[in-house]
Scaffold this active site. Sequence first.
Site, PDB file in Angstrom:
ATOM      1  N   VAL A  10       0.863  -1.186   0.000  1.00 36.27           N
ATOM      2  CA  VAL A  10       0.000   0.000   0.000  1.00 36.27           C
ATOM      3  C   VAL A  10       0.890   1.224   0.000  1.00 36.27           C
ATOM      4  CG1 VAL A  10      -2.038  -0.985   1.125  1.00 36.27           C
ATOM      5  CG2 VAL A  10      -0.179  -0.126   2.522  1.00 36.27           C
ATOM      6  N   SER A  11       0.518   2.222  -0.791  1.00 34.55           N
ATOM      7  CA  SER A  11       1.234   3.501  -0.748  1.00 34.55           C
ATOM      8  C   SER A  11       0.607   4.350   0.338  1.00 34.55           C
ATOM      9  CB  SER A  11       1.138   4.202  -2.105  1.00 34.55           C
ATOM     10  OG  SER A  11      -0.200   4.551  -2.371  1.00 34.55           O
ATOM     11  N   THR A  12       1.234   5.444   0.692  1.00 33.01           N
ATOM     12  CA  THR A  12       0.733   6.306   1.770  1.00 33.01           C
ATOM     13  C   THR A  12      -0.683   6.778   1.467  1.00 33.01           C
ATOM     14  OG1 THR A  12       2.997   7.046   2.084  1.00 33.01           O
ATOM     15  CG2 THR A  12       1.279   8.345   3.137  1.00 33.01           C
TER      16      THR A  12
END
Length: 607
Positions: A10-12
Amino acid sequence: MKKTAIYIRVSTEEQAKSGYSVEAQKRHLTDYCKRQGFALIDYFIDSGFSGAKLERPELQRLIKEIEEGYIENVVVWRMDRLSRKMRHLLYILELFEKNNVKFYSMTESFDTKTPVGKLLINMLGSIAEFERESIIQRINAVKETRKLKKKLPLGNPPIGYQAENDRFVQDENAPIVKRIFEMYIYGYKPKQIASELNKEGYRTKEGNLFTRASIWRIVKNPTYAGLVEIKGRLVDGNIDAIIDKETFYKAQEIIEQRRFEKRKNPQKHLLTGFIFCKCGSPMHSNANGNKRRYKCAARINYFADSCDSKGVKADFIEMEVSNLILNIIKSKKNELLEPFLNKYKALKQEQDNIEKEILTLKKKEKELEQKLNKYFEAFEDGEIDKNILKNRIEALRKQKEQVNKKILDLTLKTNQFESFEEEKEKINTLLEQFEVLWEVSDLTDRKKILSVLVEKIVVFDEYVDVQFTTGYRQRITIEEPKKDYFSRNLEDWEIEVLKNTPTKKAKALLMLNEGKKISEVAYELQVDFSKVQWLVKAFNRTGIRTCFEEFKPNMKIEFEDYVLENIDKLKHMTFDDLMKHLQEQGYRVASNKLKNFWYRHFVSKKK
C-alpha cells in the site's frame, strides 16, 4: 516444504482508503488462500512504498526466497501491487516462471502460462503504468495551481516552518535555519555545519541527526527566502521568509563556485574503487591538493561518530602500493602466483573430471536414444501395446531430459574454467611487463592495471591489507613521515615583529622558536594544546600574519570547574587516573577535551 506467499503493498495515499488497507488485503487474501487449499502461508508486506520501484524490503525478501526455492505460490490483491511499471512487472513474472512459482491475482482471473493470459498481463501492466503517470501529472498540475493561487505547497512544511491559515509561518526552529545559511556563507562546509549542530544537541524535524545531505537540502531550498518555483522561475510565495533573498542567492553563488572549482580542478585518485575502510565502507580522497587523504565514506557523508578511522595520506598509500607490487614482482612473484596456480590446478583437475563425465553422459544419452528407437520399431511391428509404449517413452524422455540438463550444467562449468585460463594468461603477461607499462601509463591505464592485479585494499589503524586477485595478501605498516613543528626557522625581522605584537599567538611562536614543546607553551599561556598545534600549521602556511589576531577564548567545559575546585587533591594524578576519577563522579568527558585541560594545568605530570 514449500509455502504460499501473500504479497501486500500500500502507498501512503492508499492506506487512507478503507477496503484497500493492509489489514483488509491481508484478511481477504488469507480467506482466498484457504479456499484454494494453500497451506504454510507467509506474509510479505510493504507499507507506504511506491509501486514504481523494485527497491522494497519485503519484495526483495520475496524475490530472494523464490530464488532459493522456498515459494510455491504467490498471491496478490491486484497485479499492480507487484509493480506499476511494465518492465518491472515482466521481470517479476519471468522470475516466477523460471522458478516454477504459480501466480494468483485475487481480483483478476487469468492464467500466466497461456498466450491469452500473457496478453492480459501486458495490457493490465500498461494500464497500471499509464495510471501512475496520470497520477503524477495530476499531482504536478495541482502543485502548480496551488502555487499560482498563493496557497501552501503539498506535503509537510520543511524544518523552520509550520502550516497556519494556508501559509508557512516560522516556528521555533527558524533560528537554526538562519544559522545554517550564515555558517555556509561564512565558509563552513555542510559536513562541518552538521557536526556543529549535532554537538550542540540540535536535530532535524524528524528528530534525526543532521547530515551533510540534510544541510545541502536546506541551503538549496528557495522556500526559506519566501520563494516558490513556477514554470522554472522563482517568485514570491505565501511563505514567511526566514532569510532575505540576498542571503539565499549568495548561498547559491557559493554552491556554483564550488561546483565550478571541482570541474576546473578535477582530482584524480589512483586507489578509488579499490580502497576500503576497516568498517567496510569505501574510502574517498578529499580534494585538498598536496594534502590529499583517503577518508572513510561513512565519516564524509554522515559525521565523525560513524567510524573512528583517521584515514591515510593519499600520496603515501599510492606510492606504497605501487612499490609493493613492484617489489613482489621482482622478489616474490612465485608467492604472488602460488594461491592462483593452486586454484588453477584444482580447476584443471575438475575440468578433466567434468570432461570425462560429459563423455559418459553423452554415451548414456546415445543409449537412451537407441532404446527409444527400439520401442518405436517394436510398436510399428505390432510387438508392443500403445499404452505400454506411451509409459516407457515418457520415462525414457524424462531420463534423457535429466541427462541433457546435467550436460548443459557441466558445459557451463567448463566455460568458467576457460575464462579463468584467460585471466591466468592476462596476469602472467602483465607481471612480465609491469615495470615498463607502469612507467608509461597515465592514471586511467594504471587503474586498469590495478584492476587485474588488486582485489581490495583495506585500511586499518596501524597497517593496510592489500589483497591481490591471485589470492595472495600482503600488509603495509602505516608509518607516515612526520614534519617538524616549523617548516623553517623564524627570521630576525619576524622575531622583531612578533616581540611587538601583543597577542598570545605571537608569544607562542617565539616560545616554540626557542625550542619549547607545544605542551609547555599551552601550559604557560593557558590555552588548548590543539590551538597551539593549529597555530604552527597556520604559520607554515601563511607566515607571521596569523599572529595579528588573538586566540579565541576557551569554551567552559563542565568538568573544569570541578577539577579547579579540587585542584590540590587532583593535580598529582596521572592522566589515566584523572579520567577514571571524573567518570566515577558522573562527568561525561571527551578524551581530547581532557587532554587539552591536562596540558594547560598538569603538563609536568604528562605521561
